[in-house]
Design a protein around this motif. Sequence first.
Motif, PDB file in Angstrom:
ATOM      1  N   PRO A  43       0.837  -1.206   0.000  1.00 40.96           N
ATOM      2  CA  PRO A  43       0.000   0.000   0.000  1.00 40.96           C
ATOM      3  C   PRO A  43       0.868   1.251   0.000  1.00 40.96           C
ATOM      4  N   ASN A  44       0.330   2.331  -0.550  1.00 35.13           N
ATOM      5  CA  ASN A  44       1.109   3.563  -0.679  1.00 35.13           C
ATOM      6  C   ASN A  44       0.830   4.532   0.465  1.00 35.13           C
ATOM      7  N   ILE A  45       1.532   5.665   0.433  1.00 35.14           N
ATOM      8  CA  ILE A  45       1.431   6.647   1.517  1.00 35.14           C
ATOM      9  C   ILE A  45       0.056   7.308   1.555  1.00 35.14           C
ATOM     10  N   SER A  46      -0.605   7.436   0.401  1.00 36.97           N
ATOM     11  CA  SER A  46      -1.949   8.041   0.384  1.00 36.97           C
ATOM     12  C   SER A  46      -2.937   7.184   1.167  1.00 36.97           C
ATOM     13  N   ILE A  47      -2.842   5.886   1.003  1.00 40.34           N
ATOM     14  CA  ILE A  47      -3.699   4.968   1.754  1.00 40.34           C
ATOM     15  C   ILE A  47      -3.378   5.055   3.245  1.00 40.34           C
ATOM     16  N   PHE A  48      -2.091   5.094   3.567  1.00 42.35           N
ATOM     17  CA  PHE A  48      -1.673   5.178   4.972  1.00 42.35           C
ATOM     18  C   PHE A  48      -2.227   6.431   5.639  1.00 42.35           C
ATOM     19  N   ASN A  49      -2.118   7.573   4.959  1.00 43.14           N
ATOM     20  CA  ASN A  49      -2.605   8.832   5.520  1.00 43.14           C
ATOM     21  C   ASN A  49      -4.107   8.785   5.769  1.00 43.14           C
ATOM     22  N   SER A  50      -4.857   8.289   4.784  1.00 41.52           N
ATOM     23  CA  SER A  50      -6.314   8.229   4.936  1.00 41.52           C
ATOM     24  C   SER A  50      -6.706   7.262   6.045  1.00 41.52           C
ATOM     25  N   LEU A  51      -6.042   6.119   6.085  1.00 41.19           N
ATOM     26  CA  LEU A  51      -6.373   5.115   7.091  1.00 41.19           C
ATOM     27  C   LEU A  51      -6.092   5.624   8.502  1.00 41.19           C
ATOM     28  N   THR A  52      -4.932   6.223   8.718  1.00 37.10           N
ATOM     29  CA  THR A  52      -4.617   6.722  10.058  1.00 37.10           C
ATOM     30  C   THR A  52      -5.541   7.863  10.467  1.00 37.10           C
ATOM     31  N   ASN A  53      -5.910   8.713   9.525  1.00 40.80           N
ATOM     32  CA  ASN A  53      -6.849   9.797   9.834  1.00 40.80           C
ATOM     33  C   ASN A  53      -8.229   9.254  10.196  1.00 40.80           C
ATOM     34  N   ILE A  54      -8.655   8.203   9.505  1.00 49.15           N
ATOM     35  CA  ILE A  54      -9.938   7.574   9.839  1.00 49.15           C
ATOM     36  C   ILE A  54      -9.891   6.991  11.249  1.00 49.15           C
ATOM     37  N   LEU A  55      -8.791   6.357  11.579  1.00 47.50           N
ATOM     38  CA  LEU A  55      -8.669   5.748  12.910  1.00 47.50           C
ATOM     39  C   LEU A  55      -8.667   6.813  14.005  1.00 47.50           C
ATOM     40  N   ILE A  56      -7.987   7.923  13.761  1.00 49.78           N
ATOM     41  CA  ILE A  56      -7.977   9.015  14.737  1.00 49.78           C
ATOM     42  C   ILE A  56      -9.378   9.600  14.894  1.00 49.78           C
ATOM     43  N   GLU A  57     -10.065   9.794  13.780  1.00 49.85           N
ATOM     44  CA  GLU A  57     -11.430  10.322  13.837  1.00 49.85           C
ATOM     45  C   GLU A  57     -12.360   9.343  14.557  1.00 49.85           C
ATOM     46  N   THR A  58     -12.123   8.066  14.378  1.00 47.29           N
ATOM     47  CA  THR A  58     -12.915   7.051  15.088  1.00 47.29           C
ATOM     48  C   THR A  58     -12.717   7.168  16.590  1.00 47.29           C
ATOM     49  N   LEU A  59     -11.469   7.327  17.016  1.00 48.56           N
ATOM     50  CA  LEU A  59     -11.189   7.486  18.441  1.00 48.56           C
ATOM     51  C   LEU A  59     -11.833   8.745  19.006  1.00 48.56           C
ATOM     52  N   ASN A  60     -11.941   9.771  18.178  1.00 48.66           N
ATOM     53  CA  ASN A  60     -12.542  11.033  18.627  1.00 48.66           C
ATOM     54  C   ASN A  60     -14.060  10.939  18.776  1.00 48.66           C
ATOM     55  N   ASN A  61     -14.655   9.910  18.173  1.00 48.04           N
ATOM     56  CA  ASN A  61     -16.110   9.830  18.163  1.00 48.04           C
ATOM     57  C   ASN A  61     -16.682   8.585  18.829  1.00 48.04           C
ATOM     58  N   ILE A  62     -15.864   7.564  18.989  1.00 46.00           N
ATOM     59  CA  ILE A  62     -16.352   6.304  19.551  1.00 46.00           C
ATOM     60  C   ILE A  62     -15.436   5.877  20.690  1.00 46.00           C
ATOM     61  N   ASN A  63     -16.023   5.430  21.765  1.00 46.09           N
ATOM     62  CA  ASN A  63     -15.260   5.073  22.960  1.00 46.09           C
ATOM     63  C   ASN A  63     -14.715   3.648  22.844  1.00 46.09           C
ATOM     64  N   ILE A  64     -13.580   3.518  22.144  1.00 41.11           N
ATOM     65  CA  ILE A  64     -12.919   2.225  22.027  1.00 41.11           C
ATOM     66  C   ILE A  64     -11.425   2.404  22.236  1.00 41.11           C
ATOM     67  N   ASP A  65     -10.754   1.311  22.504  1.00 43.21           N
ATOM     68  CA  ASP A  65      -9.301   1.275  22.618  1.00 43.21           C
ATOM     69  C   ASP A  65      -8.775   0.507  21.415  1.00 43.21           C
ATOM     70  N   LEU A  66      -8.074   1.192  20.517  1.00 43.10           N
ATOM     71  CA  LEU A  66      -7.632   0.542  19.287  1.00 43.10           C
ATOM     72  C   LEU A  66      -6.709  -0.641  19.554  1.00 43.10           C
ATOM     73  N   TYR A  67      -5.995  -0.636  20.671  1.00 44.94           N
ATOM     74  CA  TYR A  67      -5.061  -1.724  20.951  1.00 44.94           C
ATOM     75  C   TYR A  67      -5.792  -3.048  21.138  1.00 44.94           C
ATOM     76  N   THR A  68      -7.045  -2.984  21.525  1.00 49.21           N
ATOM     77  CA  THR A  68      -7.839  -4.204  21.654  1.00 49.21           C
ATOM     78  C   THR A  68      -8.953  -4.282  20.610  1.00 49.21           C
ATOM     79  N   SER A  69      -9.252  -3.159  19.971  1.00 46.13           N
ATOM     80  CA  SER A  69     -10.402  -3.103  19.065  1.00 46.13           C
ATOM     81  C   SER A  69     -10.044  -3.146  17.583  1.00 46.13           C
TER      82      SER A  69
END
Length: 223
Positions: free
Chosen positions: A117-143
């Motif tokens: 995968p390229n850097i564009s995918i990485f940037n979008s994916l990490t931003n989605i994960l950060i936005e998820t943490l900002n809106n949903i009460n989960i711990d990514l290390y287990t979720s």
Amino acid sequence: MGKIKKMLKIRRNADIKYVVIQHTGHIVNVSSEIVNNEYLQRGDYGAPYDIIISKNGEISLTPRWIRSPYKNKIEINSNISKIFKYKNHFYSDITPSQYQVNCLNIGVIGNYDVERPNISIFNSLTNILIETLNNINIDLYTSLLYYSEIYNISSPGVFFYDKSYLLSFVKKTKEKRFIPYVPIPDGGGVIVEEPEDTKSYRLLENGDKRLLENGSKRLLEEM
């Protein structure tokens, strides 16, 4: 494509306990619309994913996530901040079935058993994960789960990002402090403000920092 003939089961943002990442398996570059249409032609209710990331990093929200009455209705090039404006969604179509109600299902276009995968995918994916943490009460290390962890398939691929590195990057990026720069009307430099209860400084043209509030000598670590 016609409307939904029967109401699908509904899940809410509060129901989400997992984020599952998988790839679509496409060797050639295709659009999110093509991915969705392929599933429609198979008789499914569009793509099984909630979010589709294209190879150029474009983010699309599927009919399931936006709870569209039209099976071919995809929200193309969606802004990160708009993802969670939708509070209710149709079930995700994912195996095992217990994840259909409690996961956010992200599909990345490509086959990462044969490519990286390229850097564009990485940037979008990490931003989605950060936005998820900002809106949903989960711990990514287990979720956060790669599809291969819940189903006997290699997706998202042997060449996909190492999950521990992905998690570490998301954690560091989320915790990093971003300092807004606000122009001063008189042109005498800029005012640098730390978030919330921290102090404000004037950054002078020679690089010096001048505290604008009395009683503190602490300087910005980022400067």
